[in-house]
Write a protein that holds these residues in place. Structure first.
Motif, PDB file in Angstrom:
ATOM      1  N   HIS A  99       0.828  -1.207   0.000  1.00 42.68           N
ATOM      2  CA  HIS A  99       0.000   0.000   0.000  1.00 42.68           C
ATOM      3  C   HIS A  99       0.862   1.256   0.000  1.00 42.68           C
ATOM      4  O   HIS A  99       1.990   1.249   0.515  1.00 42.68           O
ATOM      5  N   PRO A 100       0.360   2.351  -0.538  1.00 41.64           N
ATOM      6  CA  PRO A 100       1.076   3.626  -0.443  1.00 41.64           C
ATOM      7  C   PRO A 100       1.325   3.997   1.011  1.00 41.64           C
ATOM      8  O   PRO A 100       0.478   3.786   1.876  1.00 41.64           O
ATOM      9  N   THR A 101       2.504   4.547   1.283  1.00 42.54           N
ATOM     10  CA  THR A 101       2.888   4.910   2.639  1.00 42.54           C
ATOM     11  C   THR A 101       3.180   6.406   2.713  1.00 42.54           C
ATOM     12  O   THR A 101       3.789   6.981   1.807  1.00 42.54           O
ATOM     13  N   LEU A 102       2.761   7.019   3.806  1.00 44.58           N
ATOM     14  CA  LEU A 102       2.899   8.459   3.982  1.00 44.58           C
ATOM     15  C   LEU A 102       3.459   8.741   5.373  1.00 44.58           C
ATOM     16  O   LEU A 102       2.834   8.392   6.376  1.00 44.58           O
ATOM     17  N   ALA A 103       4.635   9.355   5.436  1.00 48.34           N
ATOM     18  CA  ALA A 103       5.198   9.793   6.711  1.00 48.34           C
ATOM     19  C   ALA A 103       4.654  11.179   7.030  1.00 48.34           C
ATOM     20  O   ALA A 103       4.824  12.109   6.248  1.00 48.34           O
ATOM     21  N   VAL A 104       3.976  11.297   8.169  1.00 54.46           N
ATOM     22  CA  VAL A 104       3.451  12.577   8.639  1.00 54.46           C
ATOM     23  C   VAL A 104       4.354  13.014   9.789  1.00 54.46           C
ATOM     24  O   VAL A 104       4.352  12.403  10.859  1.00 54.46           O
ATOM     25  N   ILE A 105       5.142  14.054   9.548  1.00 51.94           N
ATOM     26  CA  ILE A 105       6.277  14.384  10.406  1.00 51.94           C
ATOM     27  C   ILE A 105       6.010  15.640  11.222  1.00 51.94           C
ATOM     28  O   ILE A 105       5.789  16.726  10.667  1.00 51.94           O
ATOM     29  N   GLU A 106       6.018  15.479  12.538  1.00 49.72           N
ATOM     30  CA  GLU A 106       5.967  16.601  13.473  1.00 49.72           C
ATOM     31  C   GLU A 106       7.281  16.621  14.247  1.00 49.72           C
ATOM     32  O   GLU A 106       7.720  15.614  14.771  1.00 49.72           O
ATOM     33  N   GLY A 107       7.915  17.777  14.321  1.00 48.13           N
ATOM     34  CA  GLY A 107       9.125  17.908  15.119  1.00 48.13           C
ATOM     35  C   GLY A 107      10.325  17.209  14.515  1.00 48.13           C
ATOM     36  O   GLY A 107      10.508  17.157  13.303  1.00 48.13           O
ATOM     37  N   ALA A 108      11.165  16.624  15.395  1.00 48.07           N
ATOM     38  CA  ALA A 108      12.448  16.066  14.983  1.00 48.07           C
ATOM     39  C   ALA A 108      12.270  14.805  14.145  1.00 48.07           C
ATOM     40  O   ALA A 108      11.483  13.916  14.482  1.00 48.07           O
ATOM     41  N   CYS A 109      13.054  14.743  13.077  1.00 49.28           N
ATOM     42  CA  CYS A 109      13.096  13.552  12.222  1.00 49.28           C
ATOM     43  C   CYS A 109      14.562  13.359  11.847  1.00 49.28           C
ATOM     44  O   CYS A 109      15.015  13.800  10.787  1.00 49.28           O
ATOM     45  N   VAL A 110      15.304  12.748  12.750  1.00 50.40           N
ATOM     46  CA  VAL A 110      16.746  12.655  12.574  1.00 50.40           C
ATOM     47  C   VAL A 110      17.226  11.216  12.762  1.00 50.40           C
ATOM     48  O   VAL A 110      16.521  10.375  13.334  1.00 50.40           O
ATOM     49  N   SER A 129       9.701  21.423  11.764  1.00 49.65           N
ATOM     50  CA  SER A 129      10.365  20.118  11.801  1.00 49.65           C
ATOM     51  C   SER A 129      11.860  20.272  11.524  1.00 49.65           C
ATOM     52  O   SER A 129      12.288  21.206  10.850  1.00 49.65           O
ATOM     53  N   ARG A 130      12.645  19.325  12.060  1.00 47.50           N
ATOM     54  CA  ARG A 130      14.091  19.363  11.890  1.00 47.50           C
ATOM     55  C   ARG A 130      14.582  18.008  11.395  1.00 47.50           C
ATOM     56  O   ARG A 130      14.046  16.962  11.797  1.00 47.50           O
ATOM     57  N   PHE A 131      15.622  18.051  10.571  1.00 50.81           N
ATOM     58  CA  PHE A 131      16.096  16.854   9.893  1.00 50.81           C
ATOM     59  C   PHE A 131      17.619  16.767   9.973  1.00 50.81           C
ATOM     60  O   PHE A 131      18.301  17.772  10.106  1.00 50.81           O
ATOM     61  N   GLY A 132      18.146  15.560   9.846  1.00 55.15           N
ATOM     62  CA  GLY A 132      19.588  15.391   9.806  1.00 55.15           C
ATOM     63  C   GLY A 132      19.996  13.993  10.223  1.00 55.15           C
ATOM     64  O   GLY A 132      19.180  13.204  10.724  1.00 55.15           O
ATOM     65  N   VAL A 133      21.271  13.680  10.006  1.00 54.58           N
ATOM     66  CA  VAL A 133      21.833  12.392  10.407  1.00 54.58           C
ATOM     67  C   VAL A 133      23.187  12.675  11.064  1.00 54.58           C
ATOM     68  O   VAL A 133      24.242  12.534  10.436  1.00 54.58           O
ATOM     69  N   PRO A 134      23.186  13.077  12.336  1.00 51.99           N
ATOM     70  CA  PRO A 134      24.437  13.477  12.989  1.00 51.99           C
ATOM     71  C   PRO A 134      25.239  12.318  13.573  1.00 51.99           C
ATOM     72  O   PRO A 134      25.850  12.441  14.642  1.00 51.99           O
ATOM     73  N   VAL A 135      25.277  11.186  12.866  1.00 49.23           N
ATOM     74  CA  VAL A 135      25.964  10.013  13.410  1.00 49.23           C
ATOM     75  C   VAL A 135      27.477  10.174  13.421  1.00 49.23           C
ATOM     76  O   VAL A 135      28.178   9.450  14.148  1.00 49.23           O
ATOM     77  N   ASN A 136      28.018  11.109  12.621  1.00 48.58           N
ATOM     78  CA  ASN A 136      29.470  11.308  12.651  1.00 48.58           C
ATOM     79  C   ASN A 136      29.938  11.791  14.020  1.00 48.58           C
ATOM     80  O   ASN A 136      31.103  11.615  14.386  1.00 48.58           O
ATOM     81  N   GLY A 166      26.764  16.303   9.148  1.00 48.03           N
ATOM     82  CA  GLY A 166      26.043  15.923  10.366  1.00 48.03           C
ATOM     83  C   GLY A 166      25.201  17.040  10.943  1.00 48.03           C
ATOM     84  O   GLY A 166      24.874  17.021  12.128  1.00 48.03           O
ATOM     85  N   ARG A 167      24.837  18.023  10.105  1.00 51.54           N
ATOM     86  CA  ARG A 167      24.015  19.139  10.597  1.00 51.54           C
ATOM     87  C   ARG A 167      22.568  18.707  10.789  1.00 51.54           C
ATOM     88  O   ARG A 167      22.073  17.819  10.099  1.00 51.54           O
ATOM     89  N   VAL A 168      21.893  19.370  11.709  1.00 52.29           N
ATOM     90  CA  VAL A 168      20.439  19.270  11.816  1.00 52.29           C
ATOM     91  C   VAL A 168      19.876  20.546  11.204  1.00 52.29           C
ATOM     92  O   VAL A 168      20.256  21.649  11.597  1.00 52.29           O
ATOM     93  N   PHE A 169      18.995  20.400  10.210  1.00 53.83           N
ATOM     94  CA  PHE A 169      18.523  21.557   9.437  1.00 53.83           C
ATOM     95  C   PHE A 169      17.001  21.617   9.434  1.00 53.83           C
ATOM     96  O   PHE A 169      16.311  20.679   9.845  1.00 53.83           O
ATOM     97  N   ASP A 170      16.483  22.743   8.946  1.00 51.09           N
ATOM     98  CA  ASP A 170      15.048  23.010   9.075  1.00 51.09           C
ATOM     99  C   ASP A 170      14.240  22.447   7.908  1.00 51.09           C
ATOM    100  O   ASP A 170      14.779  21.877   6.945  1.00 51.09           O
TER     101      ASP A 170
END
Length: 259
Positions: A99-110, A129-136, A166-170
């Motif tokens: 089925h089609p999938t939809l991510a409904v994102i509130e706040g942090a998504c990192v 909402s904020r996004f990023g992958v700061p695993v470094n 590794g930034r968290v951005f808007d």
């Protein structure tokens, strides 16, 4: 399903909720396994038309991995590889959902939260909402199974920018990077998300499944076979086509059967 992964159905729309709001829905192994189980079960339900994935509490879709869990389950390479079998199974179950999938994102998504969102078909987020992958900053890498969805979505150059800095951005930057399809006011995220889900659910379900299949296939370099090309016209032999065509002529609303 574990209480950390909630599954609710409203007519032909299912909602899967990451339910650990006290930790901003940070993912642990039980939650990853619950996601895999939930999506396997939902994909087997032909009555569904759309799956919404969201985080509980309104402050985060998911803040990534539950770091406290590392000491007991991801303390070395062998443990991490075993753990990844669970996370990759969950990511694959979402990415290959019938089925089609939809991510409904509130706040942090990192971190792991962003990994989950990237393998959904669509993403709608709030303006804060904020996004990023700061695993470094943890001395960790995204594995092949975790990085694939991000690369498919934004391309290699932008994926490298995200993981190398590794930034968290808007949300505005996330939209510019093609991480999200739509940015809406924070107060309207759920309303707009479910309005989108209803539009998807009101469409012909076989058509949605074909479109998902065709888009995945077009990402592969091999030429299309004659059989694959012919499948694009199989919709003309479906009951849903006859329903949709007759409803169009009658200026009515089609009610599709999925046959």
């Amino acid at each position: 399903m574990t209480s950390l992964i909630l599954v609710e159905r409203d007519d032909r729309i299912a909602t899967v909720t990451l339910n650990k709001p006290d930790k901003m829905n940070a993912m642990d192994q039980v939650m990853w396994q619950g996601l895999a189980d939930a999506f396997a079960e939902l994909s087997a339900d032909d009555e569904l038309r759309c799956v919404v994935l969201r985080g509980a509490g309104g402050k985060a879709f998911s803040a990534g991995a539950d770091i406290e869990e590392f000491q007991r389950s991801r303390a070395n390479a062998a443990q991490a590889a075993a753990y990844a079998e669970v996370t990759h199974r969950a990511m694959h179950a979402i990415a290959t959902s019938k089925h089609p999938t939809l991510a409904v994102i509130e706040g942090a998504c990192v971190g792991g939260g962003l990994e989950i969102a990237t393998v959904c078909d669509m993403r709608i987020c709030g303006s804060s909402s904020r996004f990023g992958v700061p695993v470094n900053k943890l001395g960790l890498v995204m594995s092949y199974g975790e990085l694939g969805g991000l690369v498919d979505l934004v391309g290699g150059a932008t994926a490298l920018e995200i993981v190398l800095e590794g930034r968290v951005f808007d949300a505005k930057e996330a939209f510019e990077k093609r991480l999200v399809n739509r940015v809406v006011d924070d107060a309207a995220v759920l309303e707009q998300g479910y309005a989108t889900a209803r539009r998807i659910a009101n469409g012909a379900p076989l058509v949605a499944r074909w479109h998902k299949k065709f888009v995945r296939r077009l990402a592969q370099p091999a030429p299309l076979s004659a059989e694959e090309n012919a499948e694009a016209y199989a919709c003309f032999d479906t009951e849903d086509f006859r329903i949709g065509f007759q409803a169009f002529l009658a200026k009515g609303k089609p009610v599709f059967t999925g046959r």
